[in-house]
Write an enzyme that holds these catalytic residues in place. Structure first.
Site, PDB file in Angstrom:
ATOM      1  N   LYS A   1     -54.375  16.054  50.953  1.00 45.21           N
ATOM      2  CA  LYS A   1     -54.183  14.623  51.156  1.00 45.21           C
ATOM      3  C   LYS A   1     -55.318  13.980  51.947  1.00 45.21           C
ATOM      4  CE  LYS A   1     -49.168  14.308  50.592  1.00 45.21           C
ATOM      5  NZ  LYS A   1     -47.910  13.774  51.158  1.00 45.21           N
TER       6      LYS A   1
ATOM      7  N   ASP B   1     -46.058   7.280  49.749  1.00 46.13           N
ATOM      8  CA  ASP B   1     -45.050   7.805  50.668  1.00 46.13           C
ATOM      9  C   ASP B   1     -44.543   6.707  51.591  1.00 46.13           C
ATOM     10  OD1 ASP B   1     -45.220  10.436  49.711  1.00 46.13           O
ATOM     11  OD2 ASP B   1     -46.837  10.938  51.097  1.00 46.13           O
TER      12      ASP B   1
END
Length: 268
Positions: A70, A106
């Site tokens: 990420k 997210d």
């Protein structure tokens, strides 16, 4: 690799456990979109070559990104979105006009799930990338009663300052005296030790969100349910962030009216 069929994928290491292909393929089938969604193992050492390969493939629509990539995905992007930059992580890469765009769905997922809940006092466990996404979501929702509990007190202190929390962090196993509790650590995941934390001081109308999606329920959520608290599991977060990703990858909103069938399939 070139494919005549448009496709997207989820990448990371390990990746075989990912439920993302099942979620996206379910929506593709319902909408009768002729495309595919795959899971591809990509290590940090492979990541640069992977991106060069996919940039050259006209059928590639982008990828969701999971651990440990990420942060790498954020730095690799030509154009990171504000949310990806604010969280210091990207869980989605797409190509727009030849530029690699990094996004973080997210944050929106957590924001959607927390919006109906009382957010006057919330404890967040952890100080990593997941905690950053949680803190940003809570900030967007206007929550002011947020506290961190963590093992790395130095990093947690830095996060408290960055996100303007009203007080400094407390040790990880401090009593839970808030209305809401969020586990933003991998503790409780299959193969990792569970969380041993006392929920007895939480009010009867309290709630617990655990980002861990396997096993379900997690030991933390089982303990919360035994007390009659509202629980939200990691699978809900996974589907919610996938919904945000799906629209960016395939250009259509996912059929959320089929959620009951989707969750039944995922939990079977």
């Amino acid at each position: 690799m070139t494919s005549a069929v448009p496709y997207a994928e989820v990448i990371g290491d390990p990746i075989v456990q990912s439920k993302s292909p099942a979620i996206h393929r379910f929506w593709l089938d319902v909408l009768e979109i002729k495309a595919d969604y795959r899971a591809t193992r990509v290590t940090r050492a492979d990541f640069k070559a992977y991106l060069a390969n996919r940039r050259a493939d006209p059928a590639w629509r982008g990828c969701n990104v999971t651990m440990p990539l990420k942060l790498d995905a954020l730095f690799a992007a030509d154009d990171p979105t504000d949310r990806a930059t604010a969280t210091g992580a990207a869980n989605l890469l797409t190509l727009r006009d030849g530029k690699l765009v990094a996004a973080n769905t997210d944050v929106g997922a957590v924001r959607n799930l927390l919006a109906p809940l009382a957010l006057d006092s919330v404890i967040v466990l952890g100080n990593g990338g997941a905690a950053r996404a949680i803190l940003l979501a809570l900030k967007l929702l206007g929550s002011v009663g947020v506290r961190l509990q963590a093992r790395d007190m130095a990093e947690a202190t830095s996060l408290c300052v960055e996100f303007g929390l009203g007080e400094g962090p407390r040790p990880f196993n401090s009593p839970i005296d808030s209305r809401g509790l969020i586990n933003a650590t991998p503790l409780g995941m299959a193969g990792i030790a569970p969380i041993h934390i006392d929920l007895s001081t939480m009010p009867a109308d309290g709630w617990v969100l655990d980002l861990v999606s396997a096993p379900l329920p997690t030991p933390l959520l089982s303990a919360a349910a035994a007390r009659g608290l509202t629980t939200i599991d990691g699978l809900c977060v996974l589907v919610e962030q996938a919904a945000g990703s799906f629209e960016l990858l395939f250009g259509q909103k996912p059929p959320r009216d089929r959620d009951a069938l989707l969750f039944a399939m995922l939990r079977a």
